[in-house]
Design a protein around this motif. Structure first.
Motif, PDB file in Angstrom:
ATOM      1  N   LYS A  90       0.816  -1.214   0.000  1.00  0.00           N
ATOM      2  CA  LYS A  90       0.000   0.000   0.000  1.00  0.00           C
ATOM      3  C   LYS A  90       0.858   1.277   0.000  1.00  0.00           C
ATOM      4  O   LYS A  90       0.664   2.175   0.814  1.00  0.00           O
ATOM      5  CB  LYS A  90      -0.976  -0.013   1.177  1.00  0.00           C
ATOM      6  CG  LYS A  90      -1.942  -1.206   1.097  1.00  0.00           C
ATOM      7  CD  LYS A  90      -3.052  -1.098   2.102  1.00  0.00           C
ATOM      8  CE  LYS A  90      -4.210  -2.052   1.901  1.00  0.00           C
ATOM      9  NZ  LYS A  90      -4.005  -3.311   1.220  1.00  0.00           N
ATOM     10  N   VAL A  91       1.791   1.319  -0.931  1.00  0.00           N
ATOM     11  CA  VAL A  91       2.606   2.534  -1.072  1.00  0.00           C
ATOM     12  C   VAL A  91       1.704   3.702  -1.456  1.00  0.00           C
ATOM     13  O   VAL A  91       0.657   3.505  -2.088  1.00  0.00           O
ATOM     14  CB  VAL A  91       3.725   2.379  -2.144  1.00  0.00           C
ATOM     15  CG1 VAL A  91       4.720   1.300  -1.753  1.00  0.00           C
ATOM     16  CG2 VAL A  91       3.136   2.106  -3.517  1.00  0.00           C
ATOM     17  N   GLN A  92       2.099   4.897  -1.060  1.00  0.00           N
ATOM     18  CA  GLN A  92       1.281   6.069  -1.393  1.00  0.00           C
ATOM     19  C   GLN A  92       1.796   6.816  -2.625  1.00  0.00           C
ATOM     20  O   GLN A  92       1.106   7.653  -3.189  1.00  0.00           O
ATOM     21  CB  GLN A  92       1.240   7.025  -0.194  1.00  0.00           C
ATOM     22  CG  GLN A  92       0.351   6.480   0.914  1.00  0.00           C
ATOM     23  CD  GLN A  92       0.593   7.192   2.223  1.00  0.00           C
ATOM     24  OE1 GLN A  92       0.991   8.345   2.252  1.00  0.00           O
ATOM     25  NE2 GLN A  92       0.361   6.499   3.318  1.00  0.00           N
ATOM     26  N   SER A 162      -2.560   0.998 -16.205  1.00  0.00           N
ATOM     27  CA  SER A 162      -2.574  -0.358 -15.650  1.00  0.00           C
ATOM     28  C   SER A 162      -3.787  -0.561 -14.762  1.00  0.00           C
ATOM     29  O   SER A 162      -4.238   0.353 -14.062  1.00  0.00           O
ATOM     30  CB  SER A 162      -1.289  -0.617 -14.856  1.00  0.00           C
ATOM     31  OG  SER A 162      -1.437  -0.120 -13.552  1.00  0.00           O
ATOM     32  N   CYS A 163      -4.307  -1.802 -14.779  1.00  0.00           N
ATOM     33  CA  CYS A 163      -5.483  -2.087 -13.953  1.00  0.00           C
ATOM     34  C   CYS A 163      -5.109  -2.054 -12.466  1.00  0.00           C
ATOM     35  O   CYS A 163      -5.962  -1.834 -11.614  1.00  0.00           O
ATOM     36  CB  CYS A 163      -6.128  -3.409 -14.346  1.00  0.00           C
ATOM     37  SG  CYS A 163      -5.050  -4.807 -14.167  1.00  0.00           S
ATOM     38  N   ARG A 167      -7.407   0.159 -10.198  1.00  0.00           N
ATOM     39  CA  ARG A 167      -8.198  -0.505  -9.155  1.00  0.00           C
ATOM     40  C   ARG A 167      -7.963   0.190  -7.805  1.00  0.00           C
ATOM     41  O   ARG A 167      -8.903   0.390  -7.030  1.00  0.00           O
ATOM     42  CB  ARG A 167      -7.856  -1.987  -9.069  1.00  0.00           C
ATOM     43  CG  ARG A 167      -8.777  -2.753  -8.130  1.00  0.00           C
ATOM     44  CD  ARG A 167      -8.547  -4.254  -8.151  1.00  0.00           C
ATOM     45  NE  ARG A 167      -8.994  -4.865  -9.390  1.00  0.00           N
ATOM     46  CZ  ARG A 167      -8.214  -5.519 -10.253  1.00  0.00           C
ATOM     47  NH1 ARG A 167      -6.931  -5.638 -10.011  1.00  0.00           N
ATOM     48  NH2 ARG A 167      -8.713  -6.036 -11.344  1.00  0.00           N
ATOM     49  N   ALA A 168      -6.720   0.559  -7.545  1.00  0.00           N
ATOM     50  CA  ALA A 168      -6.389   1.246  -6.280  1.00  0.00           C
ATOM     51  C   ALA A 168      -7.170   2.562  -6.198  1.00  0.00           C
ATOM     52  O   ALA A 168      -7.753   2.893  -5.162  1.00  0.00           O
ATOM     53  CB  ALA A 168      -4.889   1.493  -6.193  1.00  0.00           C
ATOM     54  N   TRP A 169      -7.190   3.310  -7.293  1.00  0.00           N
ATOM     55  CA  TRP A 169      -7.931   4.578  -7.315  1.00  0.00           C
ATOM     56  C   TRP A 169      -9.425   4.329  -7.161  1.00  0.00           C
ATOM     57  O   TRP A 169     -10.122   5.055  -6.457  1.00  0.00           O
ATOM     58  CB  TRP A 169      -7.630   5.343  -8.610  1.00  0.00           C
ATOM     59  CG  TRP A 169      -6.322   6.082  -8.566  1.00  0.00           C
ATOM     60  CD1 TRP A 169      -5.643   6.467  -7.442  1.00  0.00           C
ATOM     61  CD2 TRP A 169      -5.541   6.530  -9.692  1.00  0.00           C
ATOM     62  NE1 TRP A 169      -4.486   7.123  -7.800  1.00  0.00           N
ATOM     63  CE2 TRP A 169      -4.399   7.181  -9.171  1.00  0.00           C
ATOM     64  CE3 TRP A 169      -5.698   6.459 -11.065  1.00  0.00           C
ATOM     65  CZ2 TRP A 169      -3.424   7.758  -9.989  1.00  0.00           C
ATOM     66  CZ3 TRP A 169      -4.718   7.028 -11.873  1.00  0.00           C
ATOM     67  CH2 TRP A 169      -3.603   7.666 -11.337  1.00  0.00           C
ATOM     68  N   ASN A 170      -9.900   3.279  -7.828  1.00  0.00           N
ATOM     69  CA  ASN A 170     -11.312   2.936  -7.748  1.00  0.00           C
ATOM     70  C   ASN A 170     -11.731   2.617  -6.310  1.00  0.00           C
ATOM     71  O   ASN A 170     -12.870   2.858  -5.909  1.00  0.00           O
ATOM     72  CB  ASN A 170     -11.582   1.737  -8.670  1.00  0.00           C
ATOM     73  CG  ASN A 170     -13.043   1.355  -8.716  1.00  0.00           C
ATOM     74  OD1 ASN A 170     -13.454   0.390  -8.093  1.00  0.00           O
ATOM     75  ND2 ASN A 170     -13.848   2.140  -9.414  1.00  0.00           N
ATOM     76  N   ARG A 171     -10.802   2.083  -5.536  1.00  0.00           N
ATOM     77  CA  ARG A 171     -11.089   1.758  -4.137  1.00  0.00           C
ATOM     78  C   ARG A 171     -10.842   2.928  -3.206  1.00  0.00           C
ATOM     79  O   ARG A 171     -10.822   2.775  -1.981  1.00  0.00           O
ATOM     80  CB  ARG A 171     -10.233   0.566  -3.701  1.00  0.00           C
ATOM     81  CG  ARG A 171     -10.681  -0.707  -4.368  1.00  0.00           C
ATOM     82  CD  ARG A 171      -9.824  -1.890  -4.012  1.00  0.00           C
ATOM     83  NE  ARG A 171     -10.353  -3.097  -4.634  1.00  0.00           N
ATOM     84  CZ  ARG A 171      -9.723  -4.259  -4.662  1.00  0.00           C
ATOM     85  NH1 ARG A 171      -8.544  -4.386  -4.111  1.00  0.00           N
ATOM     86  NH2 ARG A 171     -10.281  -5.306  -5.239  1.00  0.00           N
ATOM     87  N   GLY A 172     -10.573   4.087  -3.802  1.00  0.00           N
ATOM     88  CA  GLY A 172     -10.412   5.300  -3.006  1.00  0.00           C
ATOM     89  C   GLY A 172      -9.048   5.477  -2.369  1.00  0.00           C
ATOM     90  O   GLY A 172      -8.854   6.324  -1.506  1.00  0.00           O
ATOM     91  N   ILE A 193       6.190  15.770 -13.573  1.00  0.00           N
ATOM     92  CA  ILE A 193       4.747  15.538 -13.623  1.00  0.00           C
ATOM     93  C   ILE A 193       4.293  14.845 -12.330  1.00  0.00           C
ATOM     94  O   ILE A 193       5.045  14.054 -11.754  1.00  0.00           O
ATOM     95  CB  ILE A 193       4.371  14.687 -14.875  1.00  0.00           C
ATOM     96  CG1 ILE A 193       2.852  14.618 -15.083  1.00  0.00           C
ATOM     97  CG2 ILE A 193       4.952  13.287 -14.808  1.00  0.00           C
ATOM     98  CD1 ILE A 193       2.436  13.987 -16.422  1.00  0.00           C
ATOM     99  N   ALA A 194       3.100  15.190 -11.885  1.00  0.00           N
ATOM    100  CA  ALA A 194       2.476  14.479 -10.760  1.00  0.00           C
ATOM    101  C   ALA A 194       1.065  14.138 -11.197  1.00  0.00           C
ATOM    102  O   ALA A 194       0.356  14.973 -11.761  1.00  0.00           O
ATOM    103  CB  ALA A 194       2.456  15.340  -9.508  1.00  0.00           C
ATOM    104  N   ILE A 195       0.667  12.900 -10.958  1.00  0.00           N
ATOM    105  CA  ILE A 195      -0.632  12.416 -11.427  1.00  0.00           C
ATOM    106  C   ILE A 195      -1.372  11.770 -10.262  1.00  0.00           C
ATOM    107  O   ILE A 195      -0.828  10.891  -9.592  1.00  0.00           O
ATOM    108  CB  ILE A 195      -0.444  11.360 -12.549  1.00  0.00           C
ATOM    109  CG1 ILE A 195       0.298  11.961 -13.751  1.00  0.00           C
ATOM    110  CG2 ILE A 195      -1.784  10.783 -12.969  1.00  0.00           C
ATOM    111  CD1 ILE A 195       0.625  10.950 -14.840  1.00  0.00           C
ATOM    112  N   ASP A 196      -2.600  12.221 -10.034  1.00  0.00           N
ATOM    113  CA  ASP A 196      -3.401  11.549  -9.005  1.00  0.00           C
ATOM    114  C   ASP A 196      -4.684  11.019  -9.640  1.00  0.00           C
ATOM    115  O   ASP A 196      -4.826  11.008 -10.857  1.00  0.00           O
ATOM    116  CB  ASP A 196      -3.673  12.474  -7.809  1.00  0.00           C
ATOM    117  CG  ASP A 196      -4.493  13.691  -8.213  1.00  0.00           C
ATOM    118  OD1 ASP A 196      -5.070  13.675  -9.337  1.00  0.00           O
ATOM    119  OD2 ASP A 196      -4.558  14.649  -7.436  1.00  0.00           O
ATOM    120  N   LYS A 197      -5.624  10.617  -8.799  1.00  0.00           N
ATOM    121  CA  LYS A 197      -6.801   9.926  -9.342  1.00  0.00           C
ATOM    122  C   LYS A 197      -7.699  10.816 -10.196  1.00  0.00           C
ATOM    123  O   LYS A 197      -8.559  10.314 -10.909  1.00  0.00           O
ATOM    124  CB  LYS A 197      -7.596   9.242  -8.231  1.00  0.00           C
ATOM    125  CG  LYS A 197      -8.190  10.167  -7.207  1.00  0.00           C
ATOM    126  CD  LYS A 197      -8.954   9.346  -6.192  1.00  0.00           C
ATOM    127  CE  LYS A 197      -8.368   9.532  -4.825  1.00  0.00           C
ATOM    128  NZ  LYS A 197      -8.581   8.662  -3.793  1.00  0.00           N
TER     129      LYS A 197
END
Ligand SMILES: [Zn+2]
Length: 211
Positions: A90-92, A162-163, A167-172, A193-197
Motif C-alpha cells: 500500500k505505497v502512497q 494499468s489495472c 483498481r487502487a484509485w477505484n477503491r479510493g 509531472i504528478a498524477i493523481d486519481k
C-alpha cells in the motif's frame, strides 16, 4: 585499481557494525518487516542509486530498476513489483525517475543495433517517432534531454493505464504517481509531472470495475 569483491564484503561488515553501534536492535527491527511509502521505478544506471540520491534509509523505498526506467505492460517482473507494492505494501507514491546522460535513451536515438536490448529500447524509439515534430528541430543535446523527459512523462502515464493503479484509485486509495528527472550534472531531482486519481485516463485504457 578496480574494486575487488572482498572489499565490498569488508565494507558490508563495517556498515553492519556501524549500524549496530548506533542502534543495537537495528537489524532485529528491520527483520520484522517493511512498510515503505514509495515505489521507485528507476534506471539501472550505476550512477543513480535510489536511496543515495534521495537520502533514504533501508525500508523506505521499494525499488525496481531497468534500462531507461520503462513501464512495459508485458514486463511481468515489473508488473509483479507494482502489484505487490500497490496492493500489499500500500505505497502512497510511485516515482518514475529518469536521468540525464541515459545510455538507454541515447542508444534508442542511434541507428546502431546493440542486439537483444534493441527490442527493449524499441519503446523509446516509438516514443521518439511519435514526438518527432517536437524533437527533430532540436540540437542533438537538446533532443536527447527532451526525449529523456518525454520518456519519464510517458512511463508515468503508462502507469495510469494499468489495472493495478486504476483498481487502487477505484477503491479510493491515495496513490500519486510522480515523474522525476535526475540531473547527473547537478545531482538534483526535477519534478516533471504528478498524477493523481483526478487524471483523465483516455477511454481506450480505462477499466470498468463495476462489470
Ligand atoms: Zn539510464
Amino acid at each position: 585499481m578496480a574494486k575487488q569483491p572482498e572489499e565490498i564484503i569488508r565494507s558490508n561488515r563495517d556498515w553492519a557494525a556501524e549500524k549496530l553501534s548506533a542502534n543495537p536492535s537495528y537489524f532485529r527491527d528491520m527483520a520484522r518487516g517493511q512498510s515503505p511509502q514509495f515505489l521507485w521505478i528507476g534506471c539501472s544506471d550505476s550512477r543513480v542509486p535510489a536511496e543515495d540520491i534521495t537520502g533514504s534509509s533501508p525500508g523506505e523505498l521499494f525499488v525496481a530498476r531497468n534500462v531507461a526506467n520503462l513501464v512495459v505492460h508485458t514486463d511481468m517482473n515489473l508488473m509483479s513489483v507494482i502489484e505487490y507494492a500497490v496492493t500489499q505494501l500500500k505505497v502512497q507514491h510511485i516515482v518514475v525517475c529518469g536521468h540525464t546522460d541515459c545510455g538507454g535513451v541515447r542508444a534508442a536515438m542511434s541507428p546502431k543495433s546493440y542486439g537483444m536490448i534493441d527490442k527493449w529500447l524499441r519503446n523509446i524509439r516509438d516514443l521518439a517517432y511519435a514526438h518527432r515534430a517536437e524533437l527533430e528541430p532540436l540540437s542533438p543535446e537538446a533532443r536527447e534531454r527532451r526525449l529523456i523527459e518525454l520518456n519519464v512523462i510517458e512511463q508515468a502515464r503508462n502507469l495510469t493505464h494499468s489495472c493495478i493503479v486504476q483498481r487502487a484509485w477505484n477503491r479510493g486509495r491515495d496513490l500519486t504517481i510522480h515523474g522525476w528527472l535526475y540531473e547527473m550534472e547537478t545531482g538534483l531531482l526535477r519534478d516533471l509531472i504528478a498524477i493523481d486519481k483526478a487524471f483523465p485516463i483516455p477511454e481506450a485504457y480505462r477499466y470498468d470495475f463495476s462489470a
